[in-house]
Scaffold this active site. Structure first.
Site, PDB file in Angstrom:
ATOM      1  N   LYS A  89      -3.866  -2.645   3.787  1.00  0.00           N
ATOM      2  CA  LYS A  89      -4.469  -3.877   3.256  1.00  0.00           C
ATOM      3  C   LYS A  89      -5.417  -4.553   4.241  1.00  0.00           C
ATOM      4  CE  LYS A  89      -2.536  -4.291  -0.873  1.00  0.00           C
ATOM      5  NZ  LYS A  89      -3.391  -4.210  -2.091  1.00  0.00           N
ATOM      6  N   GLU A 111      -4.219 -13.675  -3.459  1.00  0.00           N
ATOM      7  CA  GLU A 111      -2.996 -13.464  -4.237  1.00  0.00           C
ATOM      8  C   GLU A 111      -2.177 -12.414  -3.517  1.00  0.00           C
ATOM      9  OE1 GLU A 111      -5.704 -11.732  -4.746  1.00  0.00           O
ATOM     10  OE2 GLU A 111      -4.810  -9.725  -4.760  1.00  0.00           O
ATOM     11  N   SER A 377       0.404   4.714   2.781  1.00  0.00           N
ATOM     12  CA  SER A 377      -0.319   3.437   2.749  1.00  0.00           C
ATOM     13  C   SER A 377       0.375   2.314   3.514  1.00  0.00           C
ATOM     14  CB  SER A 377      -0.553   3.019   1.301  1.00  0.00           C
ATOM     15  OG  SER A 377       0.671   2.937   0.606  1.00  0.00           O
TER      16      SER A 377
END
Lengths: 393, 254
Positions: A89, A111, A377
């Protein structure tokens, strides 16, 4: 076939910017500026420098020997779990905070579902000294307490989304409402490859560092840039978009997107959008989404908060529709078992999102000489509670 | 010329009310419309509830959620409204988000609207360019007026563009906000109202967002042709029920 966004903001029939007029000035300004800003040498330099020194890139491409032996194929792991903040991220939040600065914005909203994107946003806001407000569903706040604490330590305000299912979809609604209420000073850092154009493309470009690195890393290790397959889990689809990006037009590379089937695709408790979704509009873009016949968006379910989204990014909807990508749905149970296998065989505890990707090794057979690159990830620290409960550890 | 055009030609300021179809209870829709007309309201926006109303504040969100729980659907709303023109003659506009319309089928939806006697549509997340490229011809075929929004942040160029594309009125959002999130207007709004008024647009403007009582109605309509009240009316319905609609309207008109 073109798999990138066209000048109108569409991937085939998917994408666009279906936004109320209140958002138009900001989204339009971003649309006009983002490619120019990303091409500026000073932007590139700052972005690359931060990815290297702050995030810790390049992330290793690791040959998983024991996993490869077990499944009789060549498995590589792209270690996004080793990034600062523990997931892919941060690649996007670094890019977007630099973008926000150049757009003259001083206040950041985001968010978050599992909290990974919220933490990554709070992190870069601390780094840049910017005000940060993160919207998070009330239910997610309860089930992701450590990430809520992290965001607070980093100086962010965490505001609960109290409407609807009180999860990621509703947190996104709240963030959009905040942006409508604060159109002048605020930039909205969307965390996934979703939202109105240019967000899916911008997020994909920031995440594309993943596939860019895979290419040269694989060349070093195997003497060729292209693997036989790239595999990533997919909720909204940002890690998948970054993993696939530089392989989209490489025909010999198979692309596999792994969705969360939850309790089973037909159980009514699932987030397998490619199977259950229909063309519709969610959060400003036209894409595949889970909805009733009447066009009301339905509540998805997955054990993994990061895959618990009723839609999928428009690029992925296009990859699905054109058959460029193979979509596989993996249940909660399959994902949890895969997480355990990776932990035991490789000494890596993956995020449950990423565990979904590995789970396909049980059913999707690859040949011994084939090279399969999985995007790992995120790391599993945030999911320890779920693992503990599931395996009664 | 449809009922919206006729209404706009009358010399008076327009009071328009928004409510969510199927709220407070499923079958209140027709009664609310009839009572609003009886009490002198000029125009009505009937809200088609949506699960994810991202331009709406908590009041309208909650009414939408409740309406959906009550069982409201697009088909059911059309069913409820099928005889509405036997008893109601003021302009009726359907307001909602684009996805339910898309799923119903845009042409089918517009056709149904014409059959019933709906005069216009407000779909905030159907953008101008997509409308013009794909749907304008369909809306016109079925005699529907499409209403666009402008906000204080909308550039003059964009306002001119929207004015050129409009054929009815322009929905002028009073401030940078979701619905129901402020009371009263300050100097900023005054300046904005004047700026738009000075642009001499071909379409009249009707102000929405932030109008909750007689005072704000007067302020909003000083320059504009009319005003729309939504959240305040829904709050009233929640507190006082559907039998006192006249009381609310009188309070605005006093």
């Amino acid at each position: 076939m073109n798999y990138n966004v066209d000048e109108k903001g569409y991937y085939g029939e998917f994408g666009g910017a279906f936004i109320p007029e209140m958002l138009y000035p900001n989204v339009e300004n971003l649309r006009q500026q983002y490619l120019k800003i990303m091409a500026e040498p000073s932007f590139k330099k700052e972005f690359d420098q931060l990815l290297k020194d702050y995030v810790g890139r390049p992330s290793p491409l690791y040959f998983a020997k024991r996993l490869s032996e077990k499944y009789n194929t060549k498995v590589y792991l792209k270690r996004e779990d080793l990034n600062h903040t523990g997931a892919h991220k941060v690649n996007n939040t670094i890019g977007q905070i630099l973008m926000a600065k150049r757009l003259g914005k001083t206040r950041i909203i985001a968010e978050t579902g599992a909290g990974q994107h919220g933490v990554a946003t709070a992190t870069v806001c601390a780094l840049m000294g910017m005000e940060c407000i993160v919207y998070m569903g009330e239910i997610d706040i309860a089930r992701q307490a450590p990430n809520v604490a992290r965001m607070k330590m980093l100086g962010a305000k965490v505001r609960p989304a109290l409407s609807g299912s009180r999860t990621l979809k509703d947190a996104t609604n709240e963030a959009i409402r905040d942006w409508i209420n604060n159109p002048v000073d605020t930039h909205y850092i969307i965390g996934s490859a979703i939202g109105p154009h240019p967000y899916p493309d911008m997020v994909t470009r920031f995440q594309s560092v993943i596939s860019e690195e895979i290419k040269w890393q694989l060349k070093e290790k195997e003497g060729r840039e292209n693997p036989d397959y790239v595999v990533a889990c997919i909720g909204g689809g940002s890690n998948a978009a970054g993993t696939f990006y530089h392989f989209l037009h490489e025909k010999e590379v198979g692309i596999i997107a792994v969705e969360a089937a939850g309790l089973g695709v037909d159980s009514g408790e699932s987030a397998a959008t490619s199977v259950l979704g229909k063309m519709g509009i969610i959060h400003g873009c036209k894409t595949l989404l889970m909805q009733t016949a009447d066009g009301q968006i339905t509540e998805p379910y997955s054990i993994s908060a990061g895959l618990d989204y009723p839609g999928v990014g428009p690029m992925h909807a296009h990859l699905y529709k054109t058959g460029r990508a193979e979509f596989i749905a993996v249940t909660d149970d399959e994902a949890m078992q895969a997480g355990m296998v990776l932990s035991k065989l490789e000494g890596i505890i993956p995020a449950i999102e990423s565990s979904h990707a590995f789970a396909i090794l049980e059913t999707r057979k690859f040949r011994p000489e084939e090279i399969v690159v999985f995007n790992l990830s995120g790391r599993g620290d945030k999911d320890l509670d779920t693992y503990i409960k599931y395996f009664k550890l | 010329m449809n009922r919206i055009h006729q209404k706009l030609q009358e010399g008076k300021k327009i009071l328009s009310l928004y409510f969510t179809a199927g709220y407070p209870t499923l079958n209140d829709t027709v009664k609310i419309i009839q009572d609003l007309e009886k009490n002198g309201v000029d125009m009505i926006e009937i809200g088609l509830p949506f699960s994810d109303p991202l331009a709406d504040g908590p009041t309208i969100q909650a009414s939408s959620t409740q309406a959906l729980k009550n069982g409201m659907t697009t088909s059911l709303l059309f069913q409820q409204l099928k005889d509405i023109r036997k008893s109601v003659s003021i302009p009726l506009i359907l307001m909602g988000y684009f996805n339910p319309v898309l799923q119903y089928g845009v042409e089918e939806f517009c056709k149904k609207c014409q059959e019933i006697g709906i005069d216009g549509l407000i779909l905030p997340d159907l953008p101008l360019d997509v409308y013009q490229e794909n749907y304008e011809a369909i809306f016109k075929k079925y005699g529907l007026v499409n209403i666009f929004l402008i906000t204080p942040q909308t550039s003059d160029d964009r306002i001119r563009q929207i004015d050129a594309a409009s054929d009815g009125f322009i929905y002028m959002v009073s401030s940078a906000s979701v619905t129901g999130s402020q009371d009263g207007f300050g100097n900023n709004q005054e300046a904005y109202f004047e700026r738009i008024s000075d642009m001499r647009l071909k379409n009249p403007q009707i102000v929405g967002f932030g109008i909750s009582n007689s005072e704000t109605f007067q302020q909003a309509t000083k320059h504009a042709k009319g005003a729309i009240i939504g959240s305040a009316f829904i709050k009233f319905l929640t507190q006082k029920g559907v039998d006192k609609v006249g009381e609310f309207v009188k309070g605005i008109q006093k």
